[in-house]
Design an enzyme around this catalytic site. Sequence first.
Site, mmCIF file in Angstrom:
data_model
loop_
_atom_site.group_PDB
_atom_site.id
_atom_site.type_symbol
_atom_site.label_atom_id
_atom_site.label_comp_id
_atom_site.label_asym_id
_atom_site.label_seq_id
_atom_site.Cartn_x
_atom_site.Cartn_y
_atom_site.Cartn_z
ATOM 1 N N MET A 30 23.914 50.134 90.567
ATOM 2 C CA MET A 30 24.520 49.494 91.486
ATOM 3 C C MET A 30 25.880 48.915 90.689
ATOM 4 O O MET A 30 26.492 48.099 91.218
ATOM 5 C CB MET A 30 23.655 48.165 91.980
ATOM 6 C CG MET A 30 22.565 48.777 92.820
ATOM 7 S SD MET A 30 21.829 47.355 93.853
ATOM 8 C CE MET A 30 21.441 46.281 92.677
ATOM 9 N N GLY A 31 26.294 49.472 89.802
ATOM 10 C CA GLY A 31 27.536 48.993 88.885
ATOM 11 C C GLY A 31 27.197 47.654 88.200
ATOM 12 O O GLY A 31 26.349 47.410 87.902
ATOM 13 N N LEU A 33 28.482 47.635 85.137
ATOM 14 C CA LEU A 33 27.755 48.421 84.209
ATOM 15 C C LEU A 33 27.806 47.664 82.647
ATOM 16 O O LEU A 33 28.559 46.967 82.589
ATOM 17 C CB LEU A 33 28.521 49.942 83.905
ATOM 18 C CG LEU A 33 28.496 50.703 85.102
ATOM 19 C CD1 LEU A 33 29.137 52.139 84.736
ATOM 20 C CD2 LEU A 33 27.137 51.089 85.522
ATOM 21 N N GLY A 36 22.700 49.072 78.916
ATOM 22 C CA GLY A 36 21.591 49.511 79.662
ATOM 23 C C GLY A 36 21.739 50.709 80.419
ATOM 24 O O GLY A 36 21.066 51.606 80.253
ATOM 25 N N HIS A 37 22.810 50.606 81.443
ATOM 26 C CA HIS A 37 23.274 51.709 82.123
ATOM 27 C C HIS A 37 23.412 52.845 81.295
ATOM 28 O O HIS A 37 23.330 54.185 81.449
ATOM 29 C CB HIS A 37 24.331 51.157 83.073
ATOM 30 C CG HIS A 37 23.887 50.399 84.258
ATOM 31 N ND1 HIS A 37 24.422 48.862 84.078
ATOM 32 C CD2 HIS A 37 22.978 50.179 85.354
ATOM 33 C CE1 HIS A 37 24.011 48.391 85.297
ATOM 34 N NE2 HIS A 37 23.014 49.042 85.882
ATOM 35 N N LYS A 149 13.095 48.780 82.449
ATOM 36 C CA LYS A 149 13.550 47.071 82.911
ATOM 37 C C LYS A 149 13.033 47.138 84.170
ATOM 38 O O LYS A 149 12.560 45.908 84.306
ATOM 39 C CB LYS A 149 15.004 47.005 82.750
ATOM 40 C CG LYS A 149 15.658 46.173 83.437
ATOM 41 C CD LYS A 149 15.583 44.676 83.009
ATOM 42 C CE LYS A 149 16.288 43.674 83.665
ATOM 43 N NZ LYS A 149 16.272 43.504 84.973
ATOM 44 N N ASP A 150 13.286 47.932 85.019
ATOM 45 C CA ASP A 150 12.791 47.629 86.573
ATOM 46 C C ASP A 150 11.610 48.369 86.515
ATOM 47 O O ASP A 150 11.304 49.544 87.354
ATOM 48 C CB ASP A 150 13.684 48.098 87.643
ATOM 49 C CG ASP A 150 15.141 47.421 87.347
ATOM 50 O OD1 ASP A 150 15.069 46.210 87.833
ATOM 51 O OD2 ASP A 150 15.796 47.746 86.819
ATOM 52 N N ARG A 187 22.896 40.910 86.443
ATOM 53 C CA ARG A 187 22.592 39.455 87.006
ATOM 54 C C ARG A 187 22.826 38.639 86.004
ATOM 55 O O ARG A 187 22.909 37.291 86.273
ATOM 56 C CB ARG A 187 21.320 39.372 87.782
ATOM 57 C CG ARG A 187 21.424 40.176 89.236
ATOM 58 C CD ARG A 187 20.193 39.903 89.725
ATOM 59 N NE ARG A 187 20.261 40.298 91.364
ATOM 60 C CZ ARG A 187 19.719 41.497 91.600
ATOM 61 N NH1 ARG A 187 18.934 41.956 90.988
ATOM 62 N NH2 ARG A 187 19.697 41.681 93.112
HETATM 63 P P1 AMP Z 1 21.000 48.649 88.569
HETATM 64 O O1 AMP Z 1 22.302 48.698 88.598
HETATM 65 O O2 AMP Z 1 20.536 47.298 88.191
HETATM 66 O O3 AMP Z 1 20.100 49.025 89.933
HETATM 67 O O4 AMP Z 1 20.348 49.609 87.602
HETATM 68 C C1 AMP Z 1 20.409 51.095 87.547
HETATM 69 C C2 AMP Z 1 19.443 51.535 86.781
HETATM 70 O O5 AMP Z 1 19.664 51.284 85.294
HETATM 71 C C3 AMP Z 1 17.811 51.378 86.947
HETATM 72 O O6 AMP Z 1 17.315 52.515 86.548
HETATM 73 C C4 AMP Z 1 17.698 50.291 85.927
HETATM 74 O O7 AMP Z 1 16.242 50.101 85.651
HETATM 75 C C5 AMP Z 1 18.388 50.734 84.912
HETATM 76 N N1 AMP Z 1 18.680 49.613 84.007
HETATM 77 C C6 AMP Z 1 19.256 48.409 84.212
HETATM 78 N N2 AMP Z 1 19.131 47.498 83.156
HETATM 79 C C7 AMP Z 1 18.803 47.993 82.292
HETATM 80 C C8 AMP Z 1 18.307 47.776 80.567
HETATM 81 N N3 AMP Z 1 18.543 46.549 80.170
HETATM 82 N N4 AMP Z 1 18.008 48.686 79.986
HETATM 83 C C9 AMP Z 1 17.631 49.960 80.687
HETATM 84 N N5 AMP Z 1 17.786 50.336 81.938
HETATM 85 C C10 AMP Z 1 18.392 49.614 82.464
#
Ligand code: AMP
Length: 280
Positions: A30-31, A33, A36-37, A149-150, A187
Amino acid sequence: MKITSSAAELKQYVNSLRQQKKTIGFVPTMGALHAGHLSLVQTSKKTNDATIMSIFVNPTQFGPQEDLEKYPRPIEKDTHLARESGVDLLFLPTFETLYPAYPTVFVDETSLTNVLCGPFRPGHFRGVCTVVNKFLQLVQPDELFLGQKDGQQLRVVEEMVKQLLIPVDVISVPTFREPNGLAMSSRNQYLSEEGRNKASIIFQALSLGKKMYEDGENRSQLIIESVIEKLNQEKEFRIQYVDLLDWDSFVKKDLITTKSILAVAGFFSQTRLIDNIILE
Ligand code: AMP
């Protein structure tokens, strides 16, 4: 790096890779970035010829009281980071591309979503499964990269892929953390620096639970109580849940005998944070 918001252009690119017998790794985000991403991208690049990343803040996974409107969308910075990290194609679909009609068709997982975040975020995982399914139709990757993480999202999408016979391997990537242990998250931007320091209590509490388990404690309730006690040391953290479940079924067991997830959700002020650790 190619950038497109067109499904037709994406398809063309995917088709040309397929003709060259190249493998595709896909990283949906969801950007906003962060590292982690980018660790998902690095992991994809190890095993795939091309890595496609999407950025889309998916409205159907947000509840009416949630942060859809204020979710950060720093698209220029994201484009720069995606390029630097070696993404081959950045897909930035519009709402209309992913939802060509008023949505009346959804993908719903009805068991693993009854616990942890599910009851607190009605419709969330339905939105996630639906949009991930759409992305998988469009990108048809060999490997789908998701963050531990999720953890619940990862497990639910794994189950969707298995039960809907979607031909993709789901690859889990370990949680990338700040030096103080706080799991990186878009967040976290809502928190002050002081807040981010205080939020390290979540990882401290999860680590305490993991240590108890490694030291021989396998009674779930005792581990949960210790994690709650640790979290309560930080007065500003409001616990939403602490739970310890079998990883495959997401069922609570009195005694831990199989791979399990110890998960926490809660609030610092208005900011909802989640984190988890695996016990195995
Ligand atoms: P999001 O943009 O929050 O929807 O996350 C996109 C992807 O990045 C999802 O697969 C998350 O689980 C992964 N992600 C988010 N934060 C982390 C993190 N700290 N470490 C590893 N993967 C992450």
